[in-house]
Design a protein around this motif. Sequence first.
Motif, short mmCIF file in Angstrom:
data_model
loop_
_atom_site.label_atom_id
_atom_site.label_comp_id
_atom_site.label_asym_id
_atom_site.label_seq_id
_atom_site.Cartn_x
_atom_site.Cartn_y
_atom_site.Cartn_z
N TYR A 154 -12.25 -6.36 -16.12
CA TYR A 154 -13.33 -5.45 -16.47
C TYR A 154 -13.42 -4.27 -15.53
O TYR A 154 -12.95 -4.32 -14.40
CB TYR A 154 -14.69 -6.18 -16.41
CG TYR A 154 -14.78 -7.34 -17.33
CD1 TYR A 154 -14.98 -7.15 -18.69
CD2 TYR A 154 -14.67 -8.64 -16.86
CE1 TYR A 154 -15.08 -8.24 -19.55
CE2 TYR A 154 -14.76 -9.72 -17.71
CZ TYR A 154 -14.96 -9.52 -19.06
OH TYR A 154 -15.04 -10.58 -19.91
N ASP B 275 -16.72 -2.22 -14.18
CA ASP B 275 -18.18 -2.08 -14.16
C ASP B 275 -18.48 -0.64 -13.79
O ASP B 275 -18.07 -0.16 -12.72
CB ASP B 275 -18.80 -3.05 -13.15
CG ASP B 275 -18.67 -4.49 -13.60
OD1 ASP B 275 -18.89 -4.75 -14.79
OD2 ASP B 275 -18.36 -5.35 -12.76
N PHE C 235 -21.15 2.74 -13.55
CA PHE C 235 -22.49 3.32 -13.53
C PHE C 235 -22.34 4.83 -13.60
O PHE C 235 -21.79 5.46 -12.70
CB PHE C 235 -23.30 2.94 -12.29
CG PHE C 235 -24.70 3.48 -12.36
CD1 PHE C 235 -25.65 2.83 -13.11
CD2 PHE C 235 -25.04 4.66 -11.72
CE1 PHE C 235 -26.94 3.33 -13.21
CE2 PHE C 235 -26.32 5.17 -11.82
CZ PHE C 235 -27.28 4.51 -12.56
N VAL D 69 -27.68 3.89 -16.80
CA VAL D 69 -27.59 2.45 -17.05
C VAL D 69 -26.16 1.97 -16.76
O VAL D 69 -25.20 2.67 -17.03
CB VAL D 69 -27.95 2.08 -18.50
CG1 VAL D 69 -29.40 2.36 -18.79
CG2 VAL D 69 -27.08 2.79 -19.49
N PRO D 70 -26.03 0.75 -16.20
CA PRO D 70 -24.69 0.22 -15.96
C PRO D 70 -24.08 -0.30 -17.26
O PRO D 70 -24.79 -0.66 -18.19
CB PRO D 70 -24.94 -0.93 -14.98
CG PRO D 70 -26.33 -1.35 -15.24
CD PRO D 70 -27.07 -0.12 -15.70
N GLU D 71 -22.76 -0.31 -17.30
CA GLU D 71 -22.08 -0.91 -18.44
C GLU D 71 -20.77 -1.52 -17.97
O GLU D 71 -20.24 -1.18 -16.93
CB GLU D 71 -21.85 0.11 -19.56
CG GLU D 71 -21.01 1.30 -19.19
CD GLU D 71 -20.96 2.33 -20.31
OE1 GLU D 71 -20.64 1.97 -21.46
OE2 GLU D 71 -21.25 3.50 -20.03
N ARG D 72 -20.26 -2.43 -18.76
CA ARG D 72 -19.00 -3.11 -18.47
C ARG D 72 -18.07 -2.92 -19.65
O ARG D 72 -18.46 -3.12 -20.80
CB ARG D 72 -19.24 -4.60 -18.24
CG ARG D 72 -17.96 -5.39 -18.04
CD ARG D 72 -18.24 -6.84 -17.73
NE ARG D 72 -18.48 -6.91 -16.29
CZ ARG D 72 -18.65 -8.04 -15.63
NH1 ARG D 72 -18.65 -9.19 -16.27
NH2 ARG D 72 -18.85 -8.03 -14.33
N ILE D 73 -16.84 -2.50 -19.34
CA ILE D 73 -15.83 -2.35 -20.38
C ILE D 73 -14.60 -3.14 -19.98
O ILE D 73 -14.43 -3.49 -18.81
CB ILE D 73 -15.46 -0.87 -20.63
CG1 ILE D 73 -14.77 -0.25 -19.41
CG2 ILE D 73 -16.67 -0.06 -21.07
CD1 ILE D 73 -14.12 1.09 -19.68
N ILE E 214 -14.10 5.80 -22.99
CA ILE E 214 -15.18 6.16 -22.07
C ILE E 214 -14.89 7.46 -21.35
O ILE E 214 -15.78 8.27 -21.14
CB ILE E 214 -15.52 5.02 -21.09
CG1 ILE E 214 -16.91 5.25 -20.53
CG2 ILE E 214 -14.50 4.88 -20.00
CD1 ILE E 214 -17.55 4.05 -19.93
#
Length: 58
Positions: free
Chosen positions: A16, A18, A20, A26-30, A40
């Motif tokens: 992943y 992680d 920001f 907001v944080p996100e995980r791809i 992204i």
Amino acid sequence: MIIPLRCVGIDVSKQYLDIFDEGLGVPERIANATQAITQIAARWRCDVLVVFEATGVY
């Protein structure tokens, strides 16, 4: 050097990323995969400062 107003922090691990993005707030995980990263990165059409932090050997 002029630091852009928008900063993005990315913590890199095997499976992943992680992320920001202070522009979104907001944080996100791809997934750590080419397609997800390409999607992204396409959002960042302006000047951004991207800072990476690797976890372990990554």
